[in-house]
Design an enzyme around this catalytic site. Structure first.
Site, PDB file in Angstrom:
ATOM      1  N   THR A   1       0.017   0.184  -5.022  1.00  0.00           N
ATOM      2  CA  THR A   1       1.015   0.957  -4.871  1.00  0.00           C
ATOM      3  C   THR A   1       0.820   2.154  -5.957  1.00  0.00           C
ATOM      4  O   THR A   1       0.619   2.072  -7.214  1.00  0.00           O
ATOM      5  CB  THR A   1       2.360   0.520  -5.217  1.00  0.00           C
ATOM      6  OG1 THR A   1       2.785  -0.468  -4.281  1.00  0.00           O
ATOM      7  CG2 THR A   1       3.663   1.288  -5.186  1.00  0.00           C
ATOM      8  N   PHE A   2       1.080   3.349  -5.181  1.00  0.00           N
ATOM      9  CA  PHE A   2       0.533   4.657  -5.926  1.00  0.00           C
ATOM     10  C   PHE A   2       1.912   5.530  -6.444  1.00  0.00           C
ATOM     11  O   PHE A   2       2.668   5.623  -5.249  1.00  0.00           O
ATOM     12  CB  PHE A   2      -0.385   5.569  -5.119  1.00  0.00           C
ATOM     13  CG  PHE A   2      -1.783   5.342  -5.093  1.00  0.00           C
ATOM     14  CD1 PHE A   2      -2.136   4.096  -5.555  1.00  0.00           C
ATOM     15  CD2 PHE A   2      -2.671   6.126  -4.268  1.00  0.00           C
ATOM     16  CE1 PHE A   2      -3.557   3.935  -5.304  1.00  0.00           C
ATOM     17  CE2 PHE A   2      -4.000   5.748  -4.489  1.00  0.00           C
ATOM     18  CZ  PHE A   2      -4.478   4.826  -4.836  1.00  0.00           C
TER      19      PHE A   2
ATOM     20  N   MET B   1       0.741  -1.261   0.067  1.00  0.00           N
ATOM     21  CA  MET B   1      -0.076  -0.115   0.007  1.00  0.00           C
ATOM     22  C   MET B   1       0.969   1.325   0.217  1.00  0.00           C
ATOM     23  O   MET B   1       0.362   2.297   0.669  1.00  0.00           O
ATOM     24  CB  MET B   1      -0.945   0.166   1.128  1.00  0.00           C
ATOM     25  CG  MET B   1      -2.391  -0.224   1.161  1.00  0.00           C
ATOM     26  SD  MET B   1      -3.037  -0.843   2.513  1.00  0.00           S
ATOM     27  CE  MET B   1      -1.576  -1.610   3.347  1.00  0.00           C
ATOM     28  N   PRO B   2       1.950   1.149  -0.323  1.00  0.00           N
ATOM     29  CA  PRO B   2       2.780   2.542  -0.432  1.00  0.00           C
ATOM     30  C   PRO B   2       2.111   3.683  -1.282  1.00  0.00           C
ATOM     31  O   PRO B   2       1.728   3.496  -2.317  1.00  0.00           O
ATOM     32  CB  PRO B   2       4.225   2.001  -0.799  1.00  0.00           C
ATOM     33  CG  PRO B   2       4.182   0.482  -0.899  1.00  0.00           C
ATOM     34  CD  PRO B   2       2.744   0.089  -1.139  1.00  0.00           C
ATOM     35  N   TYR B   3       2.689   4.826  -0.913  1.00  0.00           N
ATOM     36  CA  TYR B   3       2.349   5.941  -1.612  1.00  0.00           C
ATOM     37  C   TYR B   3       3.642   6.839  -2.150  1.00  0.00           C
ATOM     38  O   TYR B   3       4.346   6.993  -0.960  1.00  0.00           O
ATOM     39  CB  TYR B   3       1.364   6.731  -0.814  1.00  0.00           C
ATOM     40  CG  TYR B   3       1.177   8.091  -1.183  1.00  0.00           C
ATOM     41  CD1 TYR B   3       0.523   8.570  -2.256  1.00  0.00           C
ATOM     42  CD2 TYR B   3       2.030   9.282  -0.933  1.00  0.00           C
ATOM     43  CE1 TYR B   3       0.364   9.801  -2.927  1.00  0.00           C
ATOM     44  CE2 TYR B   3       1.726  10.591  -1.285  1.00  0.00           C
ATOM     45  CZ  TYR B   3       0.951  10.971  -2.555  1.00  0.00           C
ATOM     46  OH  TYR B   3       0.793  12.303  -3.031  1.00  0.00           O
TER      47      TYR B   3
END
Lengths: 67, 67, 67, 67, 67, 67
Positions: free
Chosen positions: E40-41, E1-3
């Site tokens: 991942t954004f 879920m990283p940004y």
């Protein structure tokens, strides 16, 4: 002069992993955009799983369900 | 209505220094842009030296080399 | 190594005013925290008045009422 | 795919309140923009009252005056 | 879920370079932290050279001097 | 005193939708945290679909495949 901010959940990211993120992100700026590493900043934010939501739910709750 | 975010490494920034940053940044908005101080926000983030990189290196490592 | 992000509404901020913001914010870091200017970043974001809200209202609407 | 970042002072925000913020912000994206909740991120930052300024003053000082 | 948020000056970054930044940053999250790419954004901000300062100076002015 | 930043792709978000986002986000702060609306900021960033990536891909490319 790029600035890269990486936000991840605070789930035991080690000092070595942080170093690998910093090196990899800096390398990416050099390779793709020919940027100068000495003025490339990488900042890592570790966010509590209670404070991160996805799909209406707190990550801490999602982790509990999966366990 | 300006919003100012200041990110520095978390190396013993005192309450008085934080106050000076808030006052100085607000003053800058008033002087340069004639902004209203009562709706000027200043937020200070103190970032761990393991989580800040420059020139491929963690600041914590750069500090160690200098010692 | 500070990073300062200034967000203001995009209402005709001149190049000279931007320069004054950059100089003033950098000077603040040097004076208050003894930081190195050559690795101090200042980034200015100009935000459309339709995209900034305060007190439930768009700034573009607040400006219209005042006119 | 929206990303929402909520910054509030760190004054005893409960896990339930954080959950309500995450749900409410996600719902807003679905209702207003028809976005997909499974790729909607909500991140909450709790900022120390010494590190947040408004109207030239630290929030911690404003709270003291009010007491 | 990283940004991941990448800020660079808006000096003719091509669509292909943006794609390389997105792929490289996502790959870094997978390799170093074993993160899931589908959540991942990567967001790229291109900042006008008048709006970016370093060492007291606007980047637009630094570029002029170098020319 | 909350600060809310909403990032969405720049795909024809109308002025009315922006207003609904501002009202809804402010209301959420009032209801959940009893915050003061007159010092609640909501900022909306519209990001080009070339500059937003998810799952290794640019959103502009994902949109093309779906068409």
């Amino acid at each position: 002069m790029p600035y890269i901010n990486i936000k991840v959940t605070d789930e035991n990211v080690t000092k070595e992993q942080k170093r690998a993120l910093i090196r990899g992100a800096t390398e990416l700026m050099v390779k793709v955009l020919n940027k100068e590493p000495s003025t490339t900043f990488v900042l890592i934010d570790e966010v509590n799983t209670d404070n991160w939501g996805i799909g209406y739910e707190q990550v801490s709750e999602i982790r509990n369900i999966i366990k």
